[in-house]
Design a protein around this motif. Structure first.
Motif, short mmCIF file in Angstrom:
data_model
loop_
_atom_site.label_atom_id
_atom_site.label_comp_id
_atom_site.label_asym_id
_atom_site.label_seq_id
_atom_site.Cartn_x
_atom_site.Cartn_y
_atom_site.Cartn_z
N ALA A 11 41.87 45.33 33.86
CA ALA A 11 43.16 45.45 34.55
C ALA A 11 42.98 45.49 36.06
CB ALA A 11 43.88 46.71 34.06
N ARG A 12 41.98 46.22 36.52
CA ARG A 12 41.78 46.35 37.97
C ARG A 12 41.24 45.06 38.57
NH1 ARG A 12 42.72 51.55 39.46
NH2 ARG A 12 42.77 53.01 37.70
N THR A 56 36.53 52.31 29.31
CA THR A 56 37.22 51.53 30.34
C THR A 56 37.41 52.26 31.66
OG1 THR A 56 39.40 52.32 29.60
CG2 THR A 56 38.51 50.32 28.54
N GLY A 57 37.34 53.58 31.61
CA GLY A 57 37.62 54.36 32.80
C GLY A 57 39.11 54.53 33.07
N GLU A 58 39.94 54.15 32.13
CA GLU A 58 41.39 54.25 32.30
C GLU A 58 41.97 55.34 31.41
OE1 GLU A 58 42.64 52.72 34.67
OE2 GLU A 58 41.23 51.09 35.06
N GLU A 59 43.13 55.86 31.84
CA GLU A 59 43.81 56.89 31.06
C GLU A 59 44.76 56.30 30.03
OE1 GLU A 59 45.83 58.99 34.10
OE2 GLU A 59 44.03 59.97 34.91
N GLU A 60 45.17 55.07 30.25
CA GLU A 60 46.11 54.39 29.34
C GLU A 60 45.88 52.89 29.43
OE1 GLU A 60 48.18 53.69 27.14
OE2 GLU A 60 48.59 55.64 26.26
N SER A 61 46.66 52.15 28.67
CA SER A 61 46.47 50.70 28.59
C SER A 61 47.16 49.94 29.71
CB SER A 61 46.96 50.18 27.24
OG SER A 61 48.34 50.47 27.07
N VAL A 62 47.88 50.65 30.57
CA VAL A 62 48.56 50.02 31.70
C VAL A 62 48.34 50.85 32.95
CG1 VAL A 62 50.86 49.61 32.70
CG2 VAL A 62 50.34 48.76 30.43
N LEU A 63 48.12 50.18 34.08
CA LEU A 63 48.16 50.84 35.37
C LEU A 63 49.12 50.07 36.26
CD1 LEU A 63 46.10 49.26 37.71
CD2 LEU A 63 44.53 49.85 35.88
N TYR A 64 49.69 50.75 37.26
CA TYR A 64 50.69 50.11 38.10
C TYR A 64 50.65 50.71 39.49
CZ TYR A 64 53.73 54.23 37.86
OH TYR A 64 54.24 55.51 37.98
N GLY A 65 51.28 50.02 40.42
CA GLY A 65 51.34 50.49 41.80
C GLY A 65 51.86 49.40 42.71
N THR A 66 51.65 49.56 44.01
CA THR A 66 52.10 48.59 45.00
C THR A 66 50.91 47.86 45.60
OG1 THR A 66 52.10 50.31 46.70
CG2 THR A 66 54.19 49.88 45.57
N GLY A 67 51.16 46.65 46.02
CA GLY A 67 50.12 45.85 46.64
C GLY A 67 50.72 44.69 47.39
N VAL A 68 49.87 43.88 47.98
CA VAL A 68 50.29 42.70 48.73
C VAL A 68 49.57 41.49 48.16
CG1 VAL A 68 50.36 41.57 50.99
CG2 VAL A 68 50.72 44.05 50.82
N PHE A 79 47.72 45.23 32.42
CA PHE A 79 47.29 45.77 31.13
C PHE A 79 45.77 45.77 31.04
CE2 PHE A 79 51.62 44.90 30.18
CZ PHE A 79 51.97 45.58 29.02
N GLU A 80 45.24 46.85 30.48
CA GLU A 80 43.81 46.97 30.19
C GLU A 80 43.59 46.72 28.70
OE1 GLU A 80 40.37 46.77 29.93
OE2 GLU A 80 40.80 47.39 32.01
N PHE A 81 43.17 45.51 28.35
CA PHE A 81 43.01 45.19 26.94
C PHE A 81 41.90 46.00 26.28
CE2 PHE A 81 41.61 42.62 23.31
CZ PHE A 81 42.82 42.47 22.65
N GLY A 82 40.94 46.45 27.08
CA GLY A 82 39.86 47.25 26.53
C GLY A 82 40.30 48.62 26.06
N PHE A 83 41.48 49.06 26.45
CA PHE A 83 42.01 50.35 26.02
C PHE A 83 42.92 50.11 24.82
CE2 PHE A 83 44.46 54.15 25.80
CZ PHE A 83 43.71 55.16 26.40
N LEU A 84 42.35 50.25 23.63
CA LEU A 84 43.10 50.09 22.38
C LEU A 84 43.88 48.78 22.33
CD1 LEU A 84 44.40 53.75 21.84
CD2 LEU A 84 42.32 52.69 20.93
N GLY A 85 43.20 47.71 22.78
CA GLY A 85 43.79 46.38 22.70
C GLY A 85 45.01 46.20 23.58
N GLY A 86 45.10 46.98 24.67
CA GLY A 86 46.25 46.85 25.55
C GLY A 86 47.56 47.19 24.87
N SER A 87 47.50 47.97 23.83
CA SER A 87 48.70 48.24 23.02
C SER A 87 49.65 49.19 23.74
CB SER A 87 48.31 48.82 21.66
OG SER A 87 47.54 50.00 21.81
N LEU A 88 50.91 49.13 23.29
CA LEU A 88 51.98 49.93 23.89
C LEU A 88 52.24 51.17 23.06
CD1 LEU A 88 52.51 46.90 24.88
CD2 LEU A 88 54.83 47.68 25.33
N GLY A 89 51.98 52.34 23.65
CA GLY A 89 52.36 53.61 23.07
C GLY A 89 53.39 54.27 23.96
#
Length: 516
Positions: A11-12, A56-68, A79-89
């Motif tokens: 995801a990153r 994965t080093g992630e807390e959930e299957s999605v991370l978000y924020g602001t950027g340019v 989405f981080e697919f490595g975290f439980l297949g990027g699934s939605l909980g």
């Protein structure tokens, strides 16, 4: 596909691919812990989450924020697919909803980098209802006039595709990505895998473009510039007419029959000057340079050596007008669009499983950076999928405050049995409605054949212009003669009676000016 490939980037890394040195500021929603082993008490669920986090080093299957991205600020979610297949909980839903709300609060576009297997079965119906949360958040963003762009990575399936992915205004896909509502383990065993690929979805009109990873930053940057958000954009300038050779036509004739320089008529709203000019609803022109999907040309609004040449004569008879419009050497939509835009960004398909290669839709950037949405007929009978794609484009432009340019050139709507089964009448009606409801200015140039209602559906009621090699008629003169039981020798006289020449269209009040 190998994990190191761009379509299986973390995801990153997916975010970094777009933002580069500009960086990314991560946001997090307020803590909302789950009960032990989740809402269903699914044995081993907490342990599975811990392993996914460690991996994965992630807390959930999605991370978000602001950027340019490029030079455009936006909200990014990935989405981080490595975290439980990027699934939605449920906690994924918390992050997705927060990302949309962040975009709404800051009035920024949303760019979603999607890679998911769908809803998380260990959370049951609680997971499934996150799709409703995402849909509601997307609707709020849409109502605020803020654009949503999805980049679908490998794989994008299930509810994630049906909300964050396919629900976006523009859908870009990485090559070879698996894309579809049905994942690989739940589809029929004999299903054609191509139908579930990025390329297959593009062919079916569900994806707007398949973009290699090394071209993604430029593509997203162009889309962000085109979609906005924008404030109070001027109307799309009237395109200059092109000659048979593709160069600008030397002179233009206004509704009053007077000449003006460099291919822009002086009728109401047409303006004067090189290619676009100034005046009510015209704006100023700028050169269209070589760019993504734009091709090369002399540039919209650029004077040419031909500007001092003689005026292009108007057709003397209805038969001549029809013959000139049907001349295969006449410039078509592709040449006009290449001359008008520096960058073109196609929208592909009707989102109902069909495409019409005879109708081009999308957004573009002119040489001065002005965004304009376009719908252009290519001289063929327009099919229902084309009308649906046109309505989709016009409504998106209207919601985002982007002016619209339509190029009319069709002998009429497709009238074969397949077109009827595909809903020709409803599709044409929807296009009429989209134009009628548009709050943004719509500019129309008839560049060839204006065949009855199939052409009229794309014409702006109060801002239509015509070229010297065009005509517009309630019916083709051959068909009119046949209905009236006249011999073929009287087709020319019938064409004259229909008053379909460019100058007739101005006299009748249908067209505002003659260009070229």
């Amino acid at each position: 596909m190998p994990d190191a490939g761009p379509d299986r980037a973390t995801a990153r890394k997916a975010i970094a691919l777009l933002t580069g040195a500009a960086g990314f500021t991560e946001h997090r929603p307020p803590p909302s812990p789950l009960p032990p082993d989740g809402p269903l008490g699914w044995a081993g669920y907490d342990a599975a989450r811990e392993r996914a986090s460690a991996r994965t080093g992630e807390e959930e299957s999605v991370l978000y924020g602001t950027g340019v991205v490029g030079d455009r600020a936006c909200v990014l979610l990935s989405f981080e697919f490595g975290f439980l297949g990027g699934s939605l909980g449920r906690q994924t839903g918390d992050r997705l909803a927060a990302a949309y709300e962040l975009a709404l609060a800051r009035r920024l576009p949303l760019v979603a980098l999607v890679a998911t297997g769908g809803s998380r079965m260990q959370e049951g119906m609680i997971a499934l209802t996150q799709l409703q949360r995402v849909a509601a958040a997307s609707v709020r963003l849409r109502a605020a006039g803020l654009p949503q762009i999805a980049v679908v990575r490998d794989p994008t399936t299930g509810g994630g595709w049906a909300t964050v992915g396919a629900g976006a205004d523009v859908v870009l896909a990485l090559p070879g990505a698996q894309v579809g509502f049905a994942g690989s383990r739940v589809r029929p065993p004999d299903a054609d895998p191509y139908a579930y690929s990025a390329e297959g979805q593009f062919e079916a009109g569900q994806v707007d473009a398949v973009v290699p990873a090394d071209e993604l930053t430029a593509a997203v940057t162009h889309w962000l510039r085109a979609l906005g958000p924008h404030e109070d954009l001027p109307a799309a300038p009237v395109p200059r007419a092109l000659s048979v050779a593709g160069a600008p036509v030397p002179r233009a004739l206004s509704a009053g029959g007077t000449e003006s320089a460099a291919g822009a008529g002086t009728g109401a709203g047409a303006g004067t000057g090189a290619g676009a000019g100034t005046g009510a609803g015209a704006g100023t022109g700028a050169g269209a340079a070589k760019g993504s999907g734009a091709g090369t040309g002399p540039g919209a609004g650029t004077p040419s050596a031909a500007d001092s040449g003689p005026a292009v004569p108007l057709p003397e008879t209805g038969r001549e007008a029809v013959a000139r419009a049907r001349d295969p050497r006449r410039p078509r939509a592709e040449a006009y669009l290449a001359d008008y835009f520096a960058v073109r960004l196609p929208l592909h398909g009707d989102r109902s499983g069909s495409t019409d290669p005879g109708l081009l839709c999308g957004f573009g950037l002119r040489g001065d950076g002005q965004p304009v949405a376009y719908v252009a007929q290519c001289g063929t009978p327009t099919r229902p999928a084309g009308y649906r794609a046109a309505a989709r484009t016009i409504r998106l432009a209207d919601r985002l405050g982007v002016p619209v340019l339509t190029l009319v050139d069709t002998p009429g709507a497709a009238n074969d049995a397949g077109a009827e089964r595909a809903g020709a009448g409803a599709a044409i009606a929807d296009t009429f409605a989209a134009v009628a409801a548009a709050r943004v200015p719509v500019t129309t140039l008839v560049i060839g054949e204006g065949g009855s209602g199939g052409a009229l559906a794309l014409a702006a009621p109060d801002n239509t212009h015509v070229t010297v090699d065009s005509y517009f008629s309630v019916i083709a003169p051959e068909l009119a003669a046949a209905i009236l039981k006249r011999p073929p020798s009287e087709t020319g006289a019938t064409a004259d009676q229909l008053r379909l020449r460019p100058q007739d269209l101005v006299d009748l009040g249908f067209a505002r000016s003659i260009v070229g």
